[in-house]
Each structure stands twice: as C-alpha cells, then as structure tokens.
Design an enzyme around this catalytic site. Structure first.
Site, PDB file in Angstrom:
ATOM      1  N   ASN A   1       0.805  -1.225   0.000  1.00 44.72           N
ATOM      2  CA  ASN A   1       0.000   0.000   0.000  1.00 44.72           C
ATOM      3  C   ASN A   1       0.836   1.273   0.000  1.00 44.72           C
ATOM      4  O   ASN A   1       0.348   2.331  -0.376  1.00 44.72           O
ATOM      5  CB  ASN A   1      -0.948  -0.003   1.203  1.00 44.72           C
ATOM      6  CG  ASN A   1      -0.281  -0.397   2.493  1.00 44.72           C
ATOM      7  OD1 ASN A   1       0.353  -1.447   2.579  1.00 44.72           O
ATOM      8  ND2 ASN A   1      -0.385   0.432   3.493  1.00 44.72           N
TER       9      ASN A   1
ATOM     10  N   GLN B   1      -4.991  -4.035  -1.763  1.00 44.73           N
ATOM     11  CA  GLN B   1      -4.592  -3.043  -2.773  1.00 44.73           C
ATOM     12  C   GLN B   1      -4.669  -3.600  -4.195  1.00 44.73           C
ATOM     13  O   GLN B   1      -4.518  -2.853  -5.157  1.00 44.73           O
ATOM     14  CB  GLN B   1      -3.159  -2.548  -2.496  1.00 44.73           C
ATOM     15  CG  GLN B   1      -3.020  -1.724  -1.235  1.00 44.73           C
ATOM     16  CD  GLN B   1      -3.684  -0.348  -1.332  1.00 44.73           C
ATOM     17  OE1 GLN B   1      -3.850   0.221  -2.408  1.00 44.73           O
ATOM     18  NE2 GLN B   1      -4.054   0.205  -0.185  1.00 44.73           N
TER      19      GLN B   1
ATOM     20  N   SER C   1     -11.200  -5.375   0.229  1.00 44.57           N
ATOM     21  CA  SER C   1     -11.967  -4.299   0.855  1.00 44.57           C
ATOM     22  C   SER C   1     -12.581  -3.383  -0.204  1.00 44.57           C
ATOM     23  O   SER C   1     -11.871  -2.888  -1.082  1.00 44.57           O
ATOM     24  CB  SER C   1     -11.001  -3.507   1.750  1.00 44.57           C
ATOM     25  OG  SER C   1     -11.682  -2.554   2.481  1.00 44.57           O
TER      26      SER C   1
ATOM     27  N   HIS D   1     -13.821  -0.323  -0.307  1.00 49.37           N
ATOM     28  CA  HIS D   1     -13.556   1.113  -0.472  1.00 49.37           C
ATOM     29  C   HIS D   1     -12.254   1.407  -1.211  1.00 49.37           C
ATOM     30  O   HIS D   1     -11.957   2.563  -1.514  1.00 49.37           O
ATOM     31  CB  HIS D   1     -13.591   1.837   0.881  1.00 49.37           C
ATOM     32  CG  HIS D   1     -12.404   1.584   1.765  1.00 49.37           C
ATOM     33  ND1 HIS D   1     -11.458   2.552   2.016  1.00 49.37           N
ATOM     34  CD2 HIS D   1     -12.027   0.499   2.463  1.00 49.37           C
ATOM     35  CE1 HIS D   1     -10.553   2.053   2.831  1.00 49.37           C
ATOM     36  NE2 HIS D   1     -10.872   0.812   3.130  1.00 49.37           N
TER      37      HIS D   1
ATOM     38  N   THR E   1     -26.219  -9.420  11.291  1.00 50.46           N
ATOM     39  CA  THR E   1     -27.130  -9.182  10.163  1.00 50.46           C
ATOM     40  C   THR E   1     -26.337  -8.592   9.008  1.00 50.46           C
ATOM     41  O   THR E   1     -25.577  -7.643   9.185  1.00 50.46           O
ATOM     42  CB  THR E   1     -28.269  -8.239  10.596  1.00 50.46           C
ATOM     43  OG1 THR E   1     -28.964  -8.873  11.672  1.00 50.46           O
ATOM     44  CG2 THR E   1     -29.231  -7.963   9.453  1.00 50.46           C
TER      45      THR E   1
ATOM     46  N   CYS F   1      -2.896   4.867   7.821  1.00 47.59           N
ATOM     47  CA  CYS F   1      -3.006   4.644   9.257  1.00 47.59           C
ATOM     48  C   CYS F   1      -1.734   5.043   9.990  1.00 47.59           C
ATOM     49  O   CYS F   1      -1.769   5.362  11.158  1.00 47.59           O
ATOM     50  CB  CYS F   1      -3.355   3.201   9.550  1.00 47.59           C
ATOM     51  SG  CYS F   1      -2.567   2.091   8.438  1.00 47.59           S
TER      52      CYS F   1
HETATM   53  N1  PLP Z   1      -4.297  -4.244   3.978  1.00 46.44           N
HETATM   54  C1  PLP Z   1      -3.805  -3.322   3.136  1.00 46.44           C
HETATM   55  C2  PLP Z   1      -2.672  -3.687   2.224  1.00 46.44           C
HETATM   56  C3  PLP Z   1      -4.339  -2.030   3.116  1.00 46.44           C
HETATM   57  O1  PLP Z   1      -3.846  -1.125   2.281  1.00 46.44           O
HETATM   58  C4  PLP Z   1      -5.408  -1.718   4.000  1.00 46.44           C
HETATM   59  C5  PLP Z   1      -5.967  -0.353   4.057  1.00 46.44           C
HETATM   60  O2  PLP Z   1      -5.288   0.622   3.822  1.00 46.44           O
HETATM   61  C6  PLP Z   1      -5.900  -2.721   4.841  1.00 46.44           C
HETATM   62  C7  PLP Z   1      -5.314  -3.975   4.806  1.00 46.44           C
HETATM   63  C8  PLP Z   1      -7.041  -2.470   5.764  1.00 46.44           C
HETATM   64  O3  PLP Z   1      -8.252  -2.444   5.044  1.00 46.44           O
HETATM   65  P1  PLP Z   1      -9.564  -1.788   5.648  1.00 46.44           P
HETATM   66  O4  PLP Z   1      -9.336  -0.334   5.682  1.00 46.44           O
HETATM   67  O5  PLP Z   1     -10.653  -2.175   4.696  1.00 46.44           O
HETATM   68  O6  PLP Z   1      -9.791  -2.384   6.985  1.00 46.44           O
END
Ligand code: PLP
Length: 396
Positions: free
Chosen positions: A152, A180, A200, A202, A238, A325
């Site tokens: 990422n 990613q 994921s 989003h 749910t 993060c």
């Molecule tokens: N793994 C990777 C490589 C990511 O880039 C991210 C989010 O930035 C995640 C896990 C975590 O995903 P989520 O935000 O959907 O919990």
C-alpha cells in the site's frame, strides 16, 4: 480558485455511480433482513447471494468460498487468528513479510504473545519478497504463510503465484492480503494458489466498511465473530446487503475497465515518477516494473513528509506520506525502513495514488506544484546544506 487533486486513492476511493445506484434501493424499499423467512426477507437473501456470485466470478472463486466482512482489517485478523486456532495444535510457526499492513503485523504480534512464532521475511530494495526465502523459512511446524499481493505504500506487486505454489507444495495454508490488488490488477485465486484472501470495497470505488474474505472450499476456519450464525455460521451479524451489493457492482465495473484504466493510470503514474525523480536527492520507492498502476511513491531528501503534505494540501493536492493509518504518527514507515532507507531519508516520503477521475491536467498540476514545495521546504530546512555535503548514497 485552487485546483483540487485527490491523489490518495490507495487510502480510499470515491463511491462509483454504479455502486451508489446499485445500493440505493436497499436504503429504502428493499430493507429486508436476509434471515427473515417471508418473501421480502428472502429477496434480500437472493440479492446477497447474487452479489456473492458476482464477486466470486471476478476472482475465479466459487460463490460458496466468499464471505462478507467489514473490510480488509477483519479479513486479515480472521486469517491469522483463525489459522492459529485451527492449526495451533499442529504447529505454532507463521511466515509473513516485514512490509505487511498493520492489520497483519499487529495481529501477528498479538499471536506472538499467545506463544506463536512469527518469521518476518525481509524484502529487497524494491520491496519484493523472494519466493525462495519463503521456501527456506518453511519448517515442519509452519501453519500459515501470509503475504500481501501489493504494498500500500510503495505499490510493489509481490510474486504471489510463485509463493502460492511453494505453500501448496509444502501443504502450508496461504493467505493473501489483496486489499490493494483487487479491482486494480488481475486477481485469480486459482492461479495464485491461495487458500485465504482479504479484500476491501472502499479501495475499488465501493462503500467503506465492507469487505470480502475468500476461503477455499475444504478449509474451514473457526469464526472470528460469533452470534446468529449468518454467512454459513462463520461470520455472524445481520448482513450489510446494501454494502455487499455495492461492493459487487464496484468490483464488476473495476474488472470490466481494468485493462484500459490500468494502461491510462500507469502512463500518468510514470510521468510523475519520471519527472519528480529528476529533482536532486530524490528517488522513486518501490519497483518500477511490478507496480500498482495508480501508485507513485518517492522520497525527497531534506524534506519532512508531513510538511510536504500540508503544503501540498494548501495547494489543493491531497496525497499521503506512508500509509493512511501510520501517517498520523511521526515514526518513519516500517515499509520504507524495510527497503533499506535510513531513518532521516524515510521521513521525506510522498505517495500520490491516482484513480478514475485523475486527468492529464491534474498530473500537470502535480508536476508544477510538488517541485515548488520541495524546493521551498529545502530552502527552509536546517539539514538541507548538510544533505548536499553528503555523497548521494543510492543509485537512481
Ligand atoms: N491491507 C492493506 C494492504 C491495506 O492497504 C489496507 C488499508 O489501507 C488494509 C489492509 C485495511 O483495510 P480496511 O481499511 O478495509 O480495513
């Protein structure tokens, strides 16, 4: 008026029109609970199962191998904690890499406190995991290998199929954090030989807080979340029908346009990498060849990443320094340290991740503004003179 350029798609993407339109009925008329036995509830179950089938088709999986989750973090936790519980009596050794997302690394550290042993494989200067090092790290008590499909922070794509083949050969379960990758590069769970995979919505223009987990037929991890027994007893709660339907619509669209969009984005990304790496004491991070189409990442010596971000923000450019993060913390990113950057250099990182709405003009604007801000910050920096006294320590 300042131009606004959103260049943080690796952090999150805007919801696509297709995903929004697919979801809208579920916020009003079609609000049934898939567990209800009357027809209105069963319609929601059908919608959920159609979303599951569509997602499975995009990943070359079977519908029964897809579980809906709250996102990548949950999938990563489920994979590690689930395998630890399932196979913990057989062995206590897990293999992962030093550049995984914190959803993996913090879960691995948690398991270390429970008595598991974790090997964090190093990566090379481009951020690549060597499959032969994976092979060499496997022991008789190894129960899981977990490697990300693409990083990422620096966009490096890992040799997942080769690692998967080695895992299979040794009978070790293989999890891929594909957060990613899904929606951006071809993902095929069969070709990858993976047993478990997290993704994921989003990150590919679907809704936030919704994700998916692939669990190969024949593998049955214990549930991470207990309750009413939804998702075939493995993920209670749910179901988020709107989210699942939105994720499926977003994934279908991303897969349909992947070929053309990845070509377009790679060209924009390469313009950024080529031009910005011409600045003195600047360097591309990650692999130039095997790289996510939209991810440009660089370091600028003598610049503080946080200051760079704030100045770029004031000029309308929204980027990132390290991952979303960890960008709230002042520690240099574990990924940049793992590819061998010294601490003081790792602080000067910038990630610009492009997406569907990024235009040529946006890149023109980036290429005008970033050098100005870098030069401005260097002129003000107490360490810039010192940086220029030092020999350049890396090759471009
Ligand atoms: N793994 C990777 C490589 C990511 O880039 C991210 C989010 O930035 C995640 C896990 C975590 O995903 P989520 O935000 O959907 O919990």
């Amino acid at each position: 008026m300042t131009r606004i350029v959103y260049a943080d798609h690796a952090a999150t993407t805007p919801l696509s029109t297709a995903a929004r339109e697919a979801m809208e009925p579920f916020f009003s008329q079609r609000f049934g609970n898939p567990s209800s036995l009357y027809a209105f509830g069963q319609e929601a179950k059908t919608d959920l199962d159609e979303a599951r089938a569509l997602i499975a088709a995009c990943l070359n999986a079977q519908p029964g191998e897809i579980y809906f989750t709250s996102g990548g973090t949950e999938g990563d936790n489920w994979a590690l904690k689930g395998v630890a519980e399932l196979r913990g009596k057989k062995g206590k050794h897990i293999i992962t890499s030093a550049i995984e997302h914190h959803a993996i690394l913090h879960t691995a550290q948690y398991l270390e406190k429970q008595g598991f042993e974790v090997t964090y494989l190093p990566v090379d200067a481009l951020g690549r995991v060597d499959p032969e090092q994976v092979r060499a790290a496997i022991r008789p008590d190894t129960i899981l290998i977990s490697i990300m499909a693409a990083n990422n922070e620096i966009g490096t794509i890992e040799p997942i199929a080769a690692i998967g083949a080695i895992a299979r050969e040794h009978g070790v379960l293989f999890h891929v954090d594909a957060v990613q990758a899904v929606g951006h590069i071809p993902v095929d769970v069969q070709a990858w030989n993976c047993d478990l995979m997290s993704f994921s919505a989003h990150k590919f223009y679907g809704p936030g807080g919704v994700g998916g987990f692939y669990m190969r037929k024949g593998v049955r991890l214990p549930p991470l979340i207990l309750g009413g027994g939804q998702e075939r007893g493995l993920r209670s709660g749910t179901e988020n029908v709107a989210g699942a339907v939105g994720m499926a619509a977003a994934l279908r669209e991303s897969v349909e346009e992947m070929k053309t969009e990845s070509r377009r984005l790679s060209a924009l990304r390469d313009r950024i990498l080529d031009e910005l790496s011409k600045l003195p004491y600047s360097k591309v991070t990650g692999d130039r060849e095997n790289r996510l189409p939209g991810t440009a990442s660089l370091i600028f010596e003598g610049v503080e990443g946080e200051a760079l971000l704030l100045h770029l923000d004031s000029r309308g450019i929204r980027g990132s320094s390290g991952s979303a993060c960890s960008s709230a913390s002042l520690d240099p990113s574990h990924v940049l340290l793992a590819i061998g950057l010294p601490h003081e250099v790792a602080h000067g990182s910038l990630r610009l991740s492009l997406g569907r709405e990024t235009t040529d003009e946006d890149v023109d604007y980036i290429l005008k503004e970033v050098p100005e801000v870098v030069n401005y910050l260097r002129a003000m920096s107490p360490v810039w003179d010192e940086v220029q006294q030092r020999p350049v320590w890396y090759e471009k």
